[in-house]
Design a protein around this motif. Structure first.
Motif, PDB file in Angstrom:
ATOM      1  N   GLU A 221       9.035 -11.324  -2.009  1.00  0.00           N
ATOM      2  CA  GLU A 221       9.751 -11.546  -3.476  1.00  0.00           C
ATOM      3  C   GLU A 221      10.703 -10.087  -3.495  1.00  0.00           C
ATOM      4  O   GLU A 221      11.811 -10.254  -3.758  1.00  0.00           O
ATOM      5  CB  GLU A 221       8.525 -11.192  -4.697  1.00  0.00           C
TER       6      GLU A 221
ATOM      7  N   SER B  46       0.865  -6.288 -10.376  1.00  0.00           N
ATOM      8  CA  SER B  46      -0.105  -6.405 -11.711  1.00  0.00           C
ATOM      9  C   SER B  46       0.617  -7.479 -12.673  1.00  0.00           C
ATOM     10  O   SER B  46      -0.148  -8.510 -13.233  1.00  0.00           O
ATOM     11  CB  SER B  46       0.135  -5.379 -12.471  1.00  0.00           C
ATOM     12  N   TRP B  47       1.645  -8.003 -12.730  1.00  0.00           N
ATOM     13  CA  TRP B  47       2.275  -8.786 -13.559  1.00  0.00           C
ATOM     14  C   TRP B  47       1.694 -10.386 -13.328  1.00  0.00           C
ATOM     15  O   TRP B  47       1.281 -11.248 -13.853  1.00  0.00           O
ATOM     16  CB  TRP B  47       3.619  -8.887 -13.678  1.00  0.00           C
TER      17      TRP B  47
ATOM     18  N   LEU C 298      11.723   4.411  -3.675  1.00  0.00           N
ATOM     19  CA  LEU C 298      11.267   4.254  -4.978  1.00  0.00           C
ATOM     20  C   LEU C 298      11.156   2.771  -5.450  1.00  0.00           C
ATOM     21  O   LEU C 298      10.030   2.179  -6.073  1.00  0.00           O
ATOM     22  CB  LEU C 298      11.882   5.044  -5.891  1.00  0.00           C
ATOM     23  N   HIS C 299      12.207   2.303  -5.415  1.00  0.00           N
ATOM     24  CA  HIS C 299      12.289   0.880  -5.987  1.00  0.00           C
ATOM     25  C   HIS C 299      11.664  -0.017  -5.435  1.00  0.00           C
ATOM     26  O   HIS C 299      10.695  -0.849  -6.144  1.00  0.00           O
ATOM     27  CB  HIS C 299      14.118   0.311  -6.110  1.00  0.00           C
TER      28      HIS C 299
ATOM     29  N   ASN D 165      20.325  -8.010  -3.685  1.00  0.00           N
ATOM     30  CA  ASN D 165      20.897  -7.022  -4.569  1.00  0.00           C
ATOM     31  C   ASN D 165      22.071  -5.975  -4.186  1.00  0.00           C
ATOM     32  O   ASN D 165      21.749  -5.366  -2.954  1.00  0.00           O
ATOM     33  CB  ASN D 165      19.686  -6.007  -5.134  1.00  0.00           C
TER      34      ASN D 165
ATOM     35  N   GLU E 286       8.663   0.261  -4.106  1.00  0.00           N
ATOM     36  CA  GLU E 286       7.197   0.770  -4.154  1.00  0.00           C
ATOM     37  C   GLU E 286       6.901   0.424  -5.628  1.00  0.00           C
ATOM     38  O   GLU E 286       5.893  -0.120  -5.942  1.00  0.00           O
ATOM     39  CB  GLU E 286       7.309   2.040  -3.767  1.00  0.00           C
ATOM     40  N   GLU E 287       7.875   1.033  -6.572  1.00  0.00           N
ATOM     41  CA  GLU E 287       7.526   0.657  -7.947  1.00  0.00           C
ATOM     42  C   GLU E 287       7.479  -0.542  -8.511  1.00  0.00           C
ATOM     43  O   GLU E 287       6.642  -1.109  -9.173  1.00  0.00           O
ATOM     44  CB  GLU E 287       8.594   1.293  -8.764  1.00  0.00           C
TER      45      GLU E 287
ATOM     46  N   ALA F  45      -1.976 -10.808 -13.484  1.00  0.00           N
ATOM     47  CA  ALA F  45      -2.485 -10.899 -15.037  1.00  0.00           C
ATOM     48  C   ALA F  45      -1.791 -12.594 -15.351  1.00  0.00           C
ATOM     49  O   ALA F  45      -2.535 -13.018 -16.185  1.00  0.00           O
ATOM     50  CB  ALA F  45      -1.534  -9.909 -15.695  1.00  0.00           C
TER      51      ALA F  45
ATOM     52  N   GLN G 111      14.950  -9.827  -3.054  1.00  0.00           N
ATOM     53  CA  GLN G 111      15.362  -9.142  -4.216  1.00  0.00           C
ATOM     54  C   GLN G 111      16.319  -8.109  -3.635  1.00  0.00           C
ATOM     55  O   GLN G 111      17.531  -7.874  -3.864  1.00  0.00           O
ATOM     56  CB  GLN G 111      14.519  -8.813  -4.932  1.00  0.00           C
TER      57      GLN G 111
ATOM     58  N   ALA H 242      16.854   3.739  -4.168  1.00  0.00           N
ATOM     59  CA  ALA H 242      16.816   2.387  -3.669  1.00  0.00           C
ATOM     60  C   ALA H 242      16.019   1.837  -2.427  1.00  0.00           C
ATOM     61  O   ALA H 242      15.500   0.788  -2.314  1.00  0.00           O
ATOM     62  CB  ALA H 242      18.419   2.224  -3.197  1.00  0.00           C
TER      63      ALA H 242
ATOM     64  N   ARG I  40       4.517  -3.114 -10.227  1.00  0.00           N
ATOM     65  CA  ARG I  40       4.460  -3.731 -11.407  1.00  0.00           C
ATOM     66  C   ARG I  40       4.394  -5.291 -11.407  1.00  0.00           C
ATOM     67  O   ARG I  40       3.644  -5.752 -12.108  1.00  0.00           O
ATOM     68  CB  ARG I  40       5.763  -3.178 -12.104  1.00  0.00           C
ATOM     69  N   VAL I  41       5.284  -5.634 -10.308  1.00  0.00           N
ATOM     70  CA  VAL I  41       5.318  -7.311 -10.107  1.00  0.00           C
ATOM     71  C   VAL I  41       3.905  -7.652  -9.594  1.00  0.00           C
ATOM     72  O   VAL I  41       3.452  -8.715 -10.302  1.00  0.00           O
ATOM     73  CB  VAL I  41       6.184  -7.575  -9.166  1.00  0.00           C
TER      74      VAL I  41
END
Lengths: 777, 375
Positions: free
Chosen positions: B20, B241-242, B230-231, B28, B233-234, B245, B24, B227, B238-239
């Motif tokens: 995913e 975990s989301w 960090l992006h 992007n 990895e971060e 859940a 992106q 870019a 978050r994705v």
């Protein structure tokens, strides 16, 4: 090593720190450089996280977070500017440069043409910087302001700033409001309104639709900024923000087109912008004269925006008036601002605007505005324009929330939706109600409601208006001091008592007219066959699905069809059924369990017939000399029960024997009784779990309405089968009809043919010793 | 509805998220504008995330491989070693040449380390005046400062150690090996190549350092770091975990009119377990590292279909005669949160139990691993 690397929020926080440092140093050039760096990185992060779904909807990974109290990254980024606002506001007396530069933040952060599109959540967060800045400014004002009397000898007081502060603040506020208004100018380029002439209506409408959430947030935030100023008693702020809100449509420069004047603007809601063009036109059709083929997207959009602005101003005025009524604001600033909003008064000396836009604050117009707000959508609906209006009311009133301790549970003290503004609406009406006549309101309302197809939710909309008028009547009955304060706040000369009487009369007439109109329509409306068939089908299923609410018996066959038997046709009536629930579309709010309740009644009736037939079967008498509380009784039952057959059932009197059994055998935790007691699970007991007591010595005991000293012992398998013969076609075992076609309420007639077969097992009727017998013994 | 095919045949959560984010980043524009150049990617591939020890370990592997070859090749395939690699007359004295080369390389390495020390000093000075701790971290990362220093020190260590070729000397003392210098030449070539890589790294480091003092380039550096590093990895964190859940809703497609709502939750505990399905002793502590959702979906759909069948047959449990208890399947572990001791990590409520096959599949769908830095 990788884990120690800085996260975006740390980087952005450090950049914000740099900018804040320059404010403290009063160094504008260094500040500009630091702010540019911060904004550039923030914009970069937003672009980095932008994506689109397969259907082209913009999304942002900066809105993704999970866990307990998730922190959305984009909100953390935007949150950094609050510190800058605070620092810059504190320096307002020294240098207004910083706050003015910060006022331009939203326009610098919003996506430019050619940038990746951002979802509504991101846009909302950026536009929320406006109210954030307003809050900080108000904090500065309240710190610097002193209390002054309005005029010599007057008891009324207002907050006012010292001369130089007042001048600096007034100057800076004009520039801040100007920057805020400039934001509206970017919508056409960002959302592509300026399409070529040959662009299709569909494309134009789509471009307008995409910009709706931006315009909506901007409008609502403008109202919010005004509310902030009112809450803080800031006269300068109120004048500027009030002008911004009133002049909002002019700033956004929408132009009406002639054909759109033919549309009834009070029935147009921005929900249309969520539809594609053909769908929107088909929704509009009942609202258009026959000779108009379709309106132009631009003209329609213009009408929708004006309508949204009108609602926003009206609700903002009502919210401020409610603060005045509840004395939440010390001075009369809330009532004065509400009146200015209702009249569209502006402080700016632009007489042209005043002349063009001054609204007439009169009874009919106010009442029709209330009707429109009520028509906008249901409460508690997710999404839609109605929920946006509720959100507006809730956000405007949120600043009047008392301070709370986190974790404790409190009764809500602020408004959640439009309904809670009814008191303020009434105060507005009382301020302008004519003591004679109704200013043509009934006539206009009648015209509005007569074309039911044009209403957003047809008859449901009419019902909502009826509910509102009912609520108004109830509030008027108990008209308290708040209502008087509100009405007088808007019109000092109002004769309150007379106004209440006049308004009551108007409400009564309006209610009677609408009800008569609805009754007439309901009488003409035939019962919907599809709806009746649905009810019939559910009843049919329920009667033929075990256990079909048949009590005590188990293992019986339940079948339907032509060969089910030749029992008598049974008919019974379910009375006092609202016809409005049986027409299409429904003209009564259907309780969630309406069909279930009808079905339950039918099953209960069918099972009652079975029970009555069972009760009429021959029974053998048996006299027992010991009571049910005696263990000897159960030894007798244990030895007798094989006579009746498998799965014996004992029915006892609920008033007497059941209590004795419970006290003696069921309630004690460690019974010393020498009998075998168990509680069967609900699934095994079946449809009458409520009357089940226990299973004692293998006999299921139930408490029923028998006379004291009587009990029946029989087999749960006594019922061999229950059949329902087809009475109206092969698969239809129930007939349903509605009688009373020309009345509001009528009778649902249910017919079925039931056939019952019994086993030849004996039923024992047991006589138990009464209390006197026991006493004698 | 999440398309778990993106997670491969197992529907791996980690793989799904990786794909995913990759998609992106590919689409992007901002990421594309700030992507590392191909030459930098090659350099980062050679140096990034490597420590002094790692460099020495890689070199030691190469040396031992050479030693093994020197032991085996002359014994079994002596003809494959070219004669010109013999040291001394009539040919070139390769041994002396190698010693001279080592001297040059050591000199170069010492010089490089000097330059690095000056550059780092310069940056520290800037940082002190501008209070930019995150910028410095970004600078260290983007300039490959730590890696360049580690690589140079490692090469210097290797060169000093290889002045006397200790392992080859030992081999010869044991009466093995050959006089032919082929293997030393290979190692010397490796030294030169390594030095060239170090010099390239140094060039990158120096350029980054001098650009770092300019605001515009510093912004560029920050964006490139965000870019590329960090992006992805971060966002992946978050994705992941989301998606974890919210995965419950994407596993079943119930008939909303006929069937009771089935609730499947991940990473959320409803309190006291009603019917324990899976329980395990987590000693040592472990975390959920990945979940194979396509396997779970198979098991969950079977279970859900049985729940619905039971509800339609009227056997589902009712609460006080009002309504059916909604079937719930609860997976309690949260992603990357350590599980310790005896934990009930899967249980059901108001529903039929899982079969042993379903339990087996679910157990294998959750991939646990030991908590890093914890015994």
């Amino acid at each position: 090593m990788k884990r120690d690397l800085p996260a975006p929020e740390q980087i952005i926080e450090e950049l914000a720190n740099k900018a804040a440092l320059q404010i403290d140093r009063l160094a504008p050039v260094a500040f500009d450089s630091a702010l540019d760096e911060l904004i550039r990185y923030h914009r970069f992060l937003l672009e980095l996280n932008a994506a689109v779904t397969t259907d082209g909807t913009p999304i942002s990974y900066a809105e993704v977070a999970s866990g307990f109290l998730p922190r959305l990254p984009h909100l953390v980024w935007v949150g950094q500017y609050r510190r800058l606002f605070e620092r810059a506001a504190n320096r307002l007396g020294d240098d207004t440069y910083f706050i003015e530069r910060l006022a331009g933040l939203p326009i610098r952060l919003l996506p430019k043409p050619g940038d990746a599109r951002q979802p509504p959540g991101i846009i909302a967060a950026i536009l929320n910087l406006g109210p954030g800045l307003a809050h900080r400014l108000e904090a500065w004002v309240t710190k610097r302001a002193v209390i002054a009397t309005v005029a010599e000898g007057s008891s009324q007081s207002r907050l006012s700033l010292a001369g130089s502060d007042s001048k600096a603040y007034a100057g800076v506020l004009k520039r801040i409001v100007g920057q805020w208004e400039t934001l509206l100018q970017i919508a056409p380029s960002v959302y592509g309104w300026k399409l070529e002439q040959q662009a299709s209506h569909r494309d134009r409408w789509s471009a307008y639709g995409k910009s709706w959430y931006f315009l909506s947030y901007h409008l609502q935030n403008t109202a919010y900024m005004l509310a902030t100023a009112v809450w803080n008693g800031d006269e300068i702020g109120v004048a500027e923000y009030c002008d911004a809100l009133v002049r909002w449509p002019e700033v956004s420069s929408y132009q009406r087109e002639s054909s759109e004047e033919l549309l009834n603007r009070r029935l147009l809601f921005p929900d249309l912008l969520g539809m594609d063009w053909p769908n929107a036109v088909s929704h509009l059709r009942p609202n258009l004269p026959a000779y108009v083929e379709e309106p132009s997207p631009k003209g329609l959009f213009s009408l929708l925006i004006q309508g949204a602005h009108h609602d926003c101003v009206f609700l903002a005025a009502a919210t401020l008036l409610s603060w005045h009524m509840e004395s939440k604001v010390a001075s009369d600033i809330a009532a004065r601002t509400a009146l200015a909003l209702l009249r569209r008064d502006v402080a700016d000396a632009d007489s042209g605007f005043r002349h063009r836009n001054r609204a007439s604050f009169h009874f009919r117009s106010v009442f029709l505005d209330i009707v429109r707000v009520e028509l906008a959508g249901e409460r508690y609906h997710q999404g839609g324009y109605g929920s946006e209006l509720d959100r507006l009311v809730s956000s405007l009133d949120s600043m009047s929330e008392r301070s709370v301790v986190p974790g404790r549970i409190y009764t809500p003290s602020t408004m959640d939706d439009r309904e809670e503004l009814r008191g303020a609406f009434l105060a507005m009406l009382l301020a302008v109600v004519p003591l004679e006549g109704d200013d043509g309101f009934s006539q206009r309302l009648g015209r509005l409601l007569e074309n039911e197809a044009a209403l957003p939710e047809e008859d449901r909309s009419v019902r909502n208006i009826l509910q509102t008028l009912d609520a108004f009547q109830r509030i008027l009955e108990s008209s308290g001091p708040n209502l008087r304060r509100g009405a007088i706040g808007l019109s000092a000369n109002v004769e309150f008592e007379a106004a209440v009487v006049a308004l009551k009369a108007i409400l009564e007439t309006s209610l009677a007219t609408i009800r008569a109109h609805r009754r007439e329509r309901l009488e003409k409306q035939p019962v919907d066959p599809a709806r009746m068939e649905r009810i019939r089908s559910i009843m049919d299923d329920a009667l033929l699905t075990p256990p079909a609410d048949i009590p005590f018996f188990r293992g019986f066959a339940l079948h339907g069809g032509a060969d089910a038997g030749d029992g008598d046709i049974v008919q019974f009536d379910l009375a006092w059924i609202g016809k409005g629930q049986l027409v299409e579309p429904p003209m009564e709010t259907e309780p969630g369990s309406f069909v279930e309740a009808l079905t339950h009644e039918v099953c209960r009736h069918a099972s009652n017939r079975i029970w009555h037939q069972f009760a009429s079967l021959a029974r053998e008498k048996l006299e027992v000399s010991v009571g049910v509380e005696d263990e000897a009784f159960w030894r007798v039952m244990k030895s007798t029960s094989p006579r009746v057959g498998a799965e014996p059932v004992l029915l006892v009197s609920r008033q007497a024997e059941e209590r004795l059994i419970r006290r003696r055998f069921v309630y004690p935790r460690q019974s010393e009784a020498q009998v075998r007691i168990e509680r069967k699970p609900r699934d095994e007991v079946g449809g009458n779990y409520g009357s089940y007591v226990a299973t004692i010595e293998g006999i299921d005991v139930y408490g029923v309405d028998f006379s004291v000293g009587t009990a029946w012992l029989f087999s749960a398998q006594s019922l061999r089968s229950v059949g329902y013969a087809a009475i109206d076609g092969m698969d239809r075992h129930v007939q349903v009809a509605f009688a009373g076609d020309d009345e509001e309420r009528g009778v649902v007639q249910v017919r079925f043919r039931q056939f019952i077969q019994w086993m030849n097992s004996p039923i024992l009727e047991i006589s138990l010793p009464t209390a006197e017998d026991k006493a004698e013994a | 509805m999440i398309d778990w095919h993106q997670g491969g045949w197992t529907g791996s959560l980690k793989k799904w998220v990786r794909n995913e984010i990759r998609q992106q980043c590919r689409d992007n524009l901002a990421v594309r504008r700030r992507r590392y150049s191909w030459s930098l990617r090659v350099l980062r591939c050679a140096l990034a995330q490597r420590s002094f020890g790692r460099f020495l370990a890689i070199y030691a592997t190469l040396t031992f491989a050479m030693l093994l070859l020197e032991l085996v090749v002359p014994r079994y395939w002596p003809e494959v070693i070219p004669a010109w690699t013999r040291s001394g007359p009539p040919g070139t004295d390769i041994k002396a040449l190698l010693n001279t080369l080592a001297g040059y390389l050591i000199t170069a390495q010492v010089g490089v380390l000097g330059v690095i020390a000056i550059a780092i000093g310069l940056v520290t000075l800037i940082v002190q005046t501008e209070d930019s701790s995150t910028d410095v971290q970004v600078y260290y990362h983007e300039s490959l400062a730590v890696e360049v220093v580690a690589s140079n020190l490692a090469l210097l260590t290797v060169l000093v150690a290889q002045i006397v070729w200790p392992l080859q000397f030992l081999l010869h003392r044991l009466g093995e090996g050959t006089d032919l210098q082929l293997f030393k030449l290979v190692l010397a070539t490796a030294h030169v190549t390594w030095l060239l890589v170090n010099l390239t790294g140094l060039a990158h480091f120096v350029v980054t350092t001098f650009r770092f003092v300019q605001k515009g380039h510093r912004e560029l550096l920050r964006e490139r770091y965000t870019a590329n590093i960090l992006h992805p990895e971060e966002t992946a964190r978050r994705v992941t975990s989301w998606v974890y859940a919210n995965a419950g809703a994407s596993l079943i497609e119930a008939n909303r009119l006929l069937d009771p709502d089935t609730t499947i939750t991940f990473g959320f505990d409803w309190g006291q377990p009603e019917r324990v399905e899976l329980e395990r002793d987590f000693d040592p502590p472990m975390v959920v590292h990945d979940v194979r959702f396509r396997w779970i979906r198979w098991a969950v759909r079977r279970w859900s279909a049985r729940c619905h069948r039971e509800a339609r047959n009227g056997q589902a449990r009712r609460i006080a005669g009002l309504a059916h208890a909604e079937p719930k399947l609860v997976f309690t572990p949260q992603l990357d949160v350590p599980l310790r001791g005896r934990v009930v990590w899967c249980w059901t409520m108001g529903a039929v139990p899982l079969t042993s096959l379903e339990r087996f599949v679910i157990e294998r769908s959750f991939r646990f691993r030991r908590v890093p830095h914890e015994a």
